[in-house]
Every structure is written in structure tokens, then in C-alpha cells.
Write an enzyme that holds these catalytic residues in place. Structure first.
Site, mmCIF file in Angstrom:
data_model
loop_
_atom_site.group_PDB
_atom_site.id
_atom_site.type_symbol
_atom_site.label_atom_id
_atom_site.label_comp_id
_atom_site.label_asym_id
_atom_site.label_seq_id
_atom_site.Cartn_x
_atom_site.Cartn_y
_atom_site.Cartn_z
ATOM 1 N N LYS A 13 0.670 -1.211 -0.131
ATOM 2 C CA LYS A 13 0.100 0.106 -0.101
ATOM 3 C C LYS A 13 0.787 1.228 0.038
ATOM 4 C CE LYS A 13 -2.121 -0.983 3.714
ATOM 5 N NZ LYS A 13 -1.419 -2.123 4.348
ATOM 6 N N ARG A 88 -9.430 1.908 9.204
ATOM 7 C CA ARG A 88 -8.694 0.465 9.730
ATOM 8 C C ARG A 88 -9.982 -0.458 10.088
ATOM 9 N NH1 ARG A 88 -3.407 -0.538 10.547
ATOM 10 N NH2 ARG A 88 -2.724 1.646 10.538
ATOM 11 N N ARG A 123 12.565 -9.296 4.946
ATOM 12 C CA ARG A 123 13.061 -8.067 5.092
ATOM 13 C C ARG A 123 14.183 -7.780 6.162
ATOM 14 N NH1 ARG A 123 7.597 -4.417 6.063
ATOM 15 N NH2 ARG A 123 6.765 -4.212 3.853
ATOM 16 N N ARG A 156 13.317 -6.530 11.984
ATOM 17 C CA ARG A 156 12.515 -5.833 12.833
ATOM 18 C C ARG A 156 11.537 -6.850 13.493
ATOM 19 N NH1 ARG A 156 10.152 -0.876 9.812
ATOM 20 N NH2 ARG A 156 9.051 -2.863 9.031
ATOM 21 N N ARG A 167 -0.522 -10.076 12.815
ATOM 22 C CA ARG A 167 -0.899 -8.926 12.113
ATOM 23 C C ARG A 167 -1.809 -9.338 11.204
ATOM 24 N NH1 ARG A 167 3.934 -5.507 10.502
ATOM 25 N NH2 ARG A 167 2.454 -4.161 9.901
#
Length: 211
Positions: A13, A88, A123, A156, A167
């Protein structure tokens, strides 16, 4: 043009919002960024948000929406805007509608959970200079070492597979119902967010937006 980008965490996004902000000459409004800006500027709602964050509490819908409304009233939003990360929840979407915030298109970037888990858990970020990497898409020259400053590359907490799964669960239960909300209003435009390069996905988004 007033656009919302929908999609799970890691769906792309932010990347697409940045591309279309530049292409259309309209600002991207990300809740995280405007919260930080409102806190820094010391606005009434910014100070309210800071007090909640400092106390370790979630910022409630009414505070988030007051900050969004304040941001949308600025001159640079006169020609349109892109919302990333808001609404959200169904309650936020309904409240925005009640406030008279009109939307032209809701672009839903659809990416299977398995692809998102691979994408995000791959990542890496340099703990010294913050440069981003990905073990498959953008690997460093030497494993675990930043090309720019030689710093150590780390994962992270938000990008760890177990955190990503949590999530995604929250996204499916809390945010995904927005698809139906905007679908019923004829505003939903679905784009596969895992087919081809960033440029290919941008081209598909441009087609559904008619730009």
C-alpha cells in the site's frame, strides 16, 4: 481524486500510495505520519494523542478521525488525497462517511497470506543507518552486512514470521470487512498485489483508476 488504499500489512500500500501521490500530484495521508506531525505541531488533538501514547494506550477512533479531518481541510488536499492506513475499521469508515468525507475509489491490493509472510519475514534493515534490504528481492552484497555503512542487518520485530501472522489475523478480522462496505457502495477496485513487478502493479492500479 480521493483514494483509499486497502490491503494487508506488507501488501504494498505504502509503495503504491507514494507512486500515485507523485503521479496525480495529491498528498498521501498516512495515519502514522499525521499522528507524528500533529504531536510535533502541538495541536489540541496531537497533545491528546501524545498523552494516550505516553500512557501506553491505543489512540481511539475519534482522535484519529479528528486528526484526519484536520489534515484533509488543508489547501494541498483541495484536488484530492490518498489515504493509507485509514479507515482501519468499519466504525472508522462509517464515521468518515458521517463526517461527509467522500471517496472516489478504494483500491484493494490482494496478496495471499503465504506471500506476505515470505515477503515480510525476508525484510532486513541496517541497525546503524536504517537502509532496507530483502533476502530475495534486494539482498546485500555480503550476507548480514549493509552495503552502505557496513552495519549489521537485523529483522525488525514487526517483520518476524510469528508477528506477521498475528498482524494478518487482526487484518482479516478487523479491516477486511471494509471490502464489503466499499463494495456495496460501488467504490471497490481489486488489484492482485503479487502479480509482477512494482511497475506492473502500478500499471494495473492506473487501469482501475482510469488514469
Amino acid at each position: 481524486m480521493k483514494i483509499i488504499f486497502l490491503g494487508a500489512p506488507g501488501a504494498g500500500k505504502g509503495t503504491q500510495a507514494e507512486i500515485f501521490s507523485e503521479k496525480l500530484g495529491i498528498p498521501t495521508i498516512s495515519t502514522g505520519n499525521i499522528l507524528r506531525a500533529a504531536i510535533q505541531a502541538g495541536t489540541t488533538v496531537g497533545l491528546q494523542a501524545k498523552a494516550l501514547i505516553d500512557a501506553g494506550k491505543l489512540v481511539p477512533d475519534e482522535v484519529i478521525l479528528a486528526i484526519v479531518q484536520e489534515r484533509l481541510s488543508r489547501d494541498d488536499c483541495a484536488k484530492g488525497f490518498i489515504l493509507d492506513g485509514v479507515p482501519r475499521t468499519l466504525a472508522q469508515a462509517q464515521a468518515m462517511e458521517d463526517m461527509g468525507i467522500s471517496i472516489d475509489h478504494v483500491v484493494d491490493l490482494e496478496v495471499p497470506d503465504a506471500v506476505i509472510i515470505t515477503r515480510m519475514s525476508g525484510r532486513r534493515v541496517c541497525e546503524s543507518c536504517g537502509a532496507p534490504y530483502h533476502v530475495e528481492a534486494n539482498p546485500p552484497k555480503a550476507e548480514g552486512v549493509c552495503d552502505h555503512c557496513g552495519g549489521k542487518l537485523v529483522t525488525r520485530k514487526d517483520d518476524r514470521a510469528e508477528t506477521v501472522k498475528e498482524r494478518l489475523e487482526v487484518y482479516h478480522s478487523v479491516t477486511e470487512p471494509l471490502r464489503q462496505f466499499y463494495g456495496e457502495r460501488g467504490l471497490l477496485r481489486t488489484v492482485p498485489g503479487d502479480k509482477g513487478s512494482v511497475e506492473d502493479i502500478s500499471a494495473a492500479v492506473a487501469r482501475v483508476l482510469g488514469v
